[in-house]
Design a protein around this motif. Structure first.
Motif, PDB file in Angstrom:
ATOM      1  N   ALA A  14       0.831  -1.209   0.000  1.00  0.00           N
ATOM      2  CA  ALA A  14       0.000   0.000   0.000  1.00  0.00           C
ATOM      3  C   ALA A  14       0.865   1.259   0.000  1.00  0.00           C
ATOM      4  O   ALA A  14       0.571   2.224  -0.721  1.00  0.00           O
ATOM      5  N   VAL A  15       1.943   1.253   0.791  1.00  0.00           N
ATOM      6  CA  VAL A  15       2.861   2.399   0.818  1.00  0.00           C
ATOM      7  C   VAL A  15       3.471   2.606  -0.565  1.00  0.00           C
ATOM      8  O   VAL A  15       3.568   3.740  -1.058  1.00  0.00           O
ATOM      9  N   ALA A  16       3.871   1.515  -1.206  1.00  0.00           N
ATOM     10  CA  ALA A  16       4.456   1.611  -2.550  1.00  0.00           C
ATOM     11  C   ALA A  16       3.446   2.182  -3.543  1.00  0.00           C
ATOM     12  O   ALA A  16       3.801   3.004  -4.399  1.00  0.00           O
ATOM     13  N   ILE A  17       2.209   1.776  -3.436  1.00  0.00           N
ATOM     14  CA  ILE A  17       1.158   2.286  -4.332  1.00  0.00           C
ATOM     15  C   ILE A  17       0.942   3.778  -4.081  1.00  0.00           C
ATOM     16  O   ILE A  17       0.818   4.565  -5.024  1.00  0.00           O
ATOM     17  N   ILE A  18       0.903   4.178  -2.834  1.00  0.00           N
ATOM     18  CA  ILE A  18       0.743   5.599  -2.502  1.00  0.00           C
ATOM     19  C   ILE A  18       1.915   6.406  -3.026  1.00  0.00           C
ATOM     20  O   ILE A  18       1.743   7.473  -3.615  1.00  0.00           O
ATOM     21  N   ALA A  43       9.874   0.806  -0.827  1.00  0.00           N
ATOM     22  CA  ALA A  43       9.168  -0.262  -0.113  1.00  0.00           C
ATOM     23  C   ALA A  43       9.703  -1.631  -0.520  1.00  0.00           C
ATOM     24  O   ALA A  43       9.892  -2.516   0.327  1.00  0.00           O
ATOM     25  N   VAL A  44       9.979  -1.805  -1.786  1.00  0.00           N
ATOM     26  CA  VAL A  44      10.488  -3.095  -2.281  1.00  0.00           C
ATOM     27  C   VAL A  44      11.882  -3.366  -1.720  1.00  0.00           C
ATOM     28  O   VAL A  44      12.176  -4.470  -1.259  1.00  0.00           O
ATOM     29  N   VAL A  62       2.624  -6.524  -7.004  1.00  0.00           N
ATOM     30  CA  VAL A  62       1.346  -5.905  -6.617  1.00  0.00           C
ATOM     31  C   VAL A  62       1.372  -4.414  -6.918  1.00  0.00           C
ATOM     32  O   VAL A  62       0.443  -3.874  -7.530  1.00  0.00           O
ATOM     33  N   ARG A  63       2.430  -3.742  -6.524  1.00  0.00           N
ATOM     34  CA  ARG A  63       2.487  -2.290  -6.742  1.00  0.00           C
ATOM     35  C   ARG A  63       2.540  -1.960  -8.231  1.00  0.00           C
ATOM     36  O   ARG A  63       1.911  -1.009  -8.672  1.00  0.00           O
TER      37      ARG A  63
END
Length: 161
Positions: A14-18, A43-44, A62-63
């Motif tokens: 979720a952090v990576a997506i944000i 994040a990765v 996912v991201r």
């Protein structure tokens, strides 16, 4: 995989997506398409440092898929998956070897990410003239990799999973 680990992986995805969304709000144009900081890679890289390449691959995939569907297109997803796969492979090899710091691993990841994307782009457009972008992309990969490495090092100091 235990529940706590699953929750952390979801949190970092979720952090990576944000981060990917925030980065899309500030277009950066340096005369060469595709150059960006790559905040989502923080994040990765953190997950790679904390767990294993398998968990990092899940968060990365996912991201990429979510960011691609929300802010890009199928080509964005293909380029990102190619860059991320090569980057994660290189970073994993370097992490297993002794003597490489998180900064060195991140720089290698940034450079290999750009190489992976460039190779796929050359295959898709069936034209090797795209390789003229290589020097600029390699330099930008080193700079952004260093910045992401520095940020990840600081996050790693502060967050202990």
């Amino acid at each position: 995989m235990n529940n706590k680990k699953t929750a952390y992986l979801g949190l970092f995805a979720a952090v990576a997506i944000i981060f990917g969304y925030v980065e899309s709000l500030f277009p950066f144009f340096a005369g060469v398409p595709g150059i960006k900081l790559g905040l989502a890679n923080l994040a990765v890289l953190f997950i790679l440092e904390t767990y294993t390449w398998k968990e990092a691959a899940v968060v990365s995939a996912v991201r990429i898929v979510v960011i691609g569907f929300l802010f890009g297109n199928m080509f964005t997803i293909i380029y990102s998956l190619a860059g991320a796969a090569l980057s994660l492979f290189v970073m994993t090899l370097m992490k297993k070897s002794s003597g490489f710091s998180i900064l060195g691993i991140s720089v290698a990841g940034g450079v290999s990410h750009n190489i992976g994307q460039l190779m796929v782009a050359a295959l898709i457009v069936e034209n090797t003239s795209l390789l003229y972008y290589a020097p600029v992309l390699l330099i930008s990969g080193m700079i952004t990799g260093l910045l992401i490495g520095i940020l990840t090092k600081e996050v790693t100091k502060r967050i202990h999973l």
